[in-house]
Design a protein around this motif. Structure first.
Motif, PDB file in Angstrom:
ATOM      1  N   TRP A  63       0.808  -1.211   0.000  1.00  0.00           N
ATOM      2  CA  TRP A  63       0.000   0.000   0.000  1.00  0.00           C
ATOM      3  C   TRP A  63       0.847   1.270   0.000  1.00  0.00           C
ATOM      4  O   TRP A  63       2.030   1.254   0.350  1.00  0.00           O
ATOM      5  N   ASP A  64       0.176   2.375  -0.321  1.00  0.00           N
ATOM      6  CA  ASP A  64       0.830   3.677  -0.284  1.00  0.00           C
ATOM      7  C   ASP A  64       1.083   4.145   1.142  1.00  0.00           C
ATOM      8  O   ASP A  64       2.055   4.851   1.411  1.00  0.00           O
ATOM      9  N   LEU A  65       0.217   3.741   2.083  1.00  0.00           N
ATOM     10  CA  LEU A  65       0.332   4.159   3.481  1.00  0.00           C
ATOM     11  C   LEU A  65      -0.062   3.003   4.398  1.00  0.00           C
ATOM     12  O   LEU A  65      -0.666   2.023   3.948  1.00  0.00           O
ATOM     13  N   PHE A  78      12.454  -1.350   0.661  1.00  0.00           N
ATOM     14  CA  PHE A  78      12.667  -2.472  -0.262  1.00  0.00           C
ATOM     15  C   PHE A  78      11.852  -2.365  -1.543  1.00  0.00           C
ATOM     16  O   PHE A  78      12.083  -3.134  -2.485  1.00  0.00           O
ATOM     17  N   ALA A  79      10.920  -1.417  -1.623  1.00  0.00           N
ATOM     18  CA  ALA A  79      10.074  -1.300  -2.818  1.00  0.00           C
ATOM     19  C   ALA A  79      10.870  -1.076  -4.105  1.00  0.00           C
ATOM     20  O   ALA A  79      10.539  -1.669  -5.142  1.00  0.00           O
ATOM     21  N   THR A 179      -5.018   3.755   0.183  1.00  0.00           N
ATOM     22  CA  THR A 179      -6.000   3.993  -0.888  1.00  0.00           C
ATOM     23  C   THR A 179      -5.571   3.348  -2.199  1.00  0.00           C
ATOM     24  O   THR A 179      -6.413   3.179  -3.100  1.00  0.00           O
ATOM     25  N   ARG A 180      -4.307   2.988  -2.321  1.00  0.00           N
ATOM     26  CA  ARG A 180      -3.781   2.442  -3.562  1.00  0.00           C
ATOM     27  C   ARG A 180      -2.459   1.732  -3.285  1.00  0.00           C
ATOM     28  O   ARG A 180      -1.968   1.734  -2.154  1.00  0.00           O
ATOM     29  N   GLN A 181      -1.902   1.143  -4.312  1.00  0.00           N
ATOM     30  CA  GLN A 181      -0.569   0.556  -4.182  1.00  0.00           C
ATOM     31  C   GLN A 181       0.467   1.672  -4.243  1.00  0.00           C
ATOM     32  O   GLN A 181       0.256   2.705  -4.883  1.00  0.00           O
ATOM     33  N   THR A 182       1.606   1.478  -3.591  1.00  0.00           N
ATOM     34  CA  THR A 182       2.650   2.487  -3.631  1.00  0.00           C
ATOM     35  C   THR A 182       3.065   2.791  -5.068  1.00  0.00           C
ATOM     36  O   THR A 182       3.173   1.892  -5.913  1.00  0.00           O
ATOM     37  N   GLU A 183       3.301   4.056  -5.333  1.00  0.00           N
ATOM     38  CA  GLU A 183       3.732   4.472  -6.666  1.00  0.00           C
ATOM     39  C   GLU A 183       5.166   4.047  -6.963  1.00  0.00           C
ATOM     40  O   GLU A 183       5.642   4.225  -8.085  1.00  0.00           O
ATOM     41  N   MET A 184       5.852   3.487  -5.975  1.00  0.00           N
ATOM     42  CA  MET A 184       7.215   3.019  -6.187  1.00  0.00           C
ATOM     43  C   MET A 184       7.240   1.734  -7.012  1.00  0.00           C
ATOM     44  O   MET A 184       8.305   1.302  -7.458  1.00  0.00           O
ATOM     45  N   LEU A 185       6.066   1.107  -7.200  1.00  0.00           N
ATOM     46  CA  LEU A 185       5.961  -0.092  -8.032  1.00  0.00           C
ATOM     47  C   LEU A 185       5.213   0.249  -9.307  1.00  0.00           C
ATOM     48  O   LEU A 185       4.117   0.824  -9.262  1.00  0.00           O
TER      49      LEU A 185
END
Length: 544
Positions: A63-65, A78-79, A179-185
């Motif tokens: 997740w983003d948070l 680690f993302a 609210t979403r997956q991390t933008e790092m992926l």
């Protein structure tokens, strides 16, 4: 050549190159009982070749948070490497499924979400594939390795309160702010899938004829294990599923049982998975290099090696290490084979990454590969600790070793500076005392300076070699005093510690416990704690 023909040729070349993609070379680590119901396990590995087009990676709840600030920081650490894994795997033809649970609303218009929704429903849908799975039958054999009943928060209370206020200021629920997956992926809109539903994920795997599944993401002891698309569901329903153990994290609070570091908590969960659920792999098998390690994980790796039949150290040493070493060390175990006397399965693999080796072995030859690995470890100047029979660990009294194995007849003088030549009668009581009342050494920190009775026979070890420093001696009436514990500066530059103590009842003696504990800190180059609570932590009644 027409534009249409050229396009067709490009498509054909694309698919033919995909079909010719190299297999994925995977090394699966797993554990199997040393003997049935022993509670002890060999850590082993096997190599497999996977077809990329028959393989998927499921990214769980990145997740983003998160409500735990430390969990967010570790995920962000680690993302980037996980994204590199996904990019490389995708290029090789592996299917990528992003599973940020509870976030499908954010992706309702995303092509990867639509692709998942339009996947035909599988005909072989397993029962309960849409439900959480809290335990599979194999797990009933063991005690769950951490107490996560408090939710696993490991934030500092003040920092956690500040983090909750910050989330509230953003208009988010501090208990579930994602609210979403991390933008790092990166999510590839042309190839990837997005789903948090077990039946959808199962249908994707069925539609693409995928049997090999890698789980990465967070948190291992909760979502990665239990989600409808998690390890338990996929394992019990027949998929060749593995955990990517260096691309994950746990929700574990070191203030809860077993009161170890957060990273040791993760290790304990990984070990549980390898014993009861499925094998594990590491990210370097996809992208090369070394496995990922968190920057704050500075624990030295201690490998405890046990192969003797007289003193039950295959029970006392793991109990000791589990109770006392988990805060500051990463610990692995290597047990002697119950069926092949001259074999310690997994030894060579374990000590490859070891910083300290602790030995309790008696008169074994080793397979050539294992002995070469041990010799390499010693020659590198790394520290060795030995107890009791370790002074004649690899000696067969000069007899030729069985075919395919090797002995190390001079292990005692070369590694411990010792001179073992037998022991006194078991019925003779010996008393142990420090070499001098005022003598200071880190290994003697916290030890009562009073004389105590040794359990078991007194070893004949004198005279020791130059380079040894005696810490404890033992005395039997009418017999010469013998060294009982000492350090040794080896010719290869490394240092060793040896004690002839190690009888089962010695492990109930606080003096022996503290000395052995101190020796591990000393060998690893860490400061020996001035005080240490030797009370063994009691596991909670509830397993999971």
């Amino acid at each position: 050549m027409s534009v249409l023909h050229a396009a067709s040729l490009i498509v054909a070349l694309f698919f033919s190159s995909a079909l010719l993609a190299d297999d994925l070379s995977m090394t699966l680590r797993y554990q199997q009982p040393t003997t049935p119901d022993s509670g002890r396990y060999h850590r082993l590995s096997r190599d497999e070749a996977w077809k990329p087009e028959q393989t998927a990676i499921i990214v769980c709840d990145m997740w983003d948070l998160h409500h735990c600030r430390n969990a967010v920081l570790r995920e962000q650490e680690f993302a980037p490497r996980l994204n590199e894994v996904l990019t490389t795997a995708r290029e090789q033809g592996v299917t990528i499924i992003h599973a940020p649970s509870g976030c499908m609303k954010h992706y309702k218009e995303h092509p990867a979400r639509t692709r998942a929704e339009l996947t035909p429903r599988a005909a072989n849908m397993p029962a309960e594939i849409t439900s959480w799975c809290y335990q599979i039958p194999a797990e009933e054999e063991g005690i769950y390795p951490v107490d996560q009943s408090d939710g696993g928060e490991d934030d500092d209370p003040q920092e956690h309160a500040a983090w909750a206020k910050e989330l509230e200021s953003r208009g988010l629920n501090p208990r579930s702010p994602w609210t979403r997956q991390t933008e790092m992926l990166t999510i590839d809109p042309e190839q990837d899938y997005i789903s948090d539903q077990g039946d959808e994920v199962w249908s994707i795997l069925a539609a693409r004829d995928i049997d090999n599944v890698i789980l990465a993401g967070v948190h291992t002891n909760m979502c990665v294990l239990g989600r409808p698309f998690g390890l338990r569901q996929l394992a019990k329903n027949g998929k060749n599923v593995v955990l990517m153990r260096d691309m994950t994290d746990t929700m574990y609070n070191p203030g809860a049982w077993p009161f170890v570091s957060h990273f040791t908590g993760t290790d304990r969960i990984v070990s549980h998975i390898e014993k009861y659920v499925c094998p594990t792999v590491t990210s370097d098998q996809i992208i090369g290099g070394e496995p990922f390690r968190f920057a704050k994980d500075q624990r030295p790796h201690v490998v405890v090696v046990m192969a003797e039949d007289e003193y039950d150290t295959n029970q006392t040493l793991p109990e000791f290490a589990s109770a006392y070493l988990g805060k500051d060390f990463r610990v692995s175990y290597a047990f002697g084979s119950a069926t092949q006397r001259n074999d310690i399965p997994g030894l060579d693999q374990a000590i490859e990454s070891a910083d300290v080796v602790l030995l309790s072995v008696r008169r074994r030859a080793l397979p050539t590969m294992q002995m070469e690995a041990l010799r390499k470890f010693v020659a590198s100047g790394k520290p060795v600790i030995g107890i009791r029979t370790a002074c004649h660990a690899f000696s067969l009294h000069g007899q030729d070793p069985p075919a395919g194995t090797q002995t190390w007849e001079k292990f005692d003088p070369e590694v411990f500076g010792g001179n073992y030549h037998g022991h006194h009668n078991n019925r003779l009581t010996s008393l142990v005392e420090p070499i001098a009342p005022g003598y200071k050494h880190p290994i003697l920190t916290g030890l009562p300076r009073a004389t105590f009775q040794q359990q078991g026979s007194l070893y004949k070890t004198s005279p020791l070699l130059v380079g040894t420093r005696v810490l404890l001696t033992g005395k039997i009436g009418g017999q010469p005093t013998e060294p009982v514990a000492w350090t040794f500066q080896r010719s290869d530059g490394g240092r060793s510690f040896f004690t002839s103590l190690g009888h089962p009842t010695d492990f109930a003696n606080p003096s022996f416990q503290r000395m052995l504990l101190n020796s591990v800190y000393w060998a690893a180059g860490l400061d020996v704690p001035e005080k240490f609570d030797l009370t063994k932590p009691t596991p909670p009644k509830k397993k999971i």
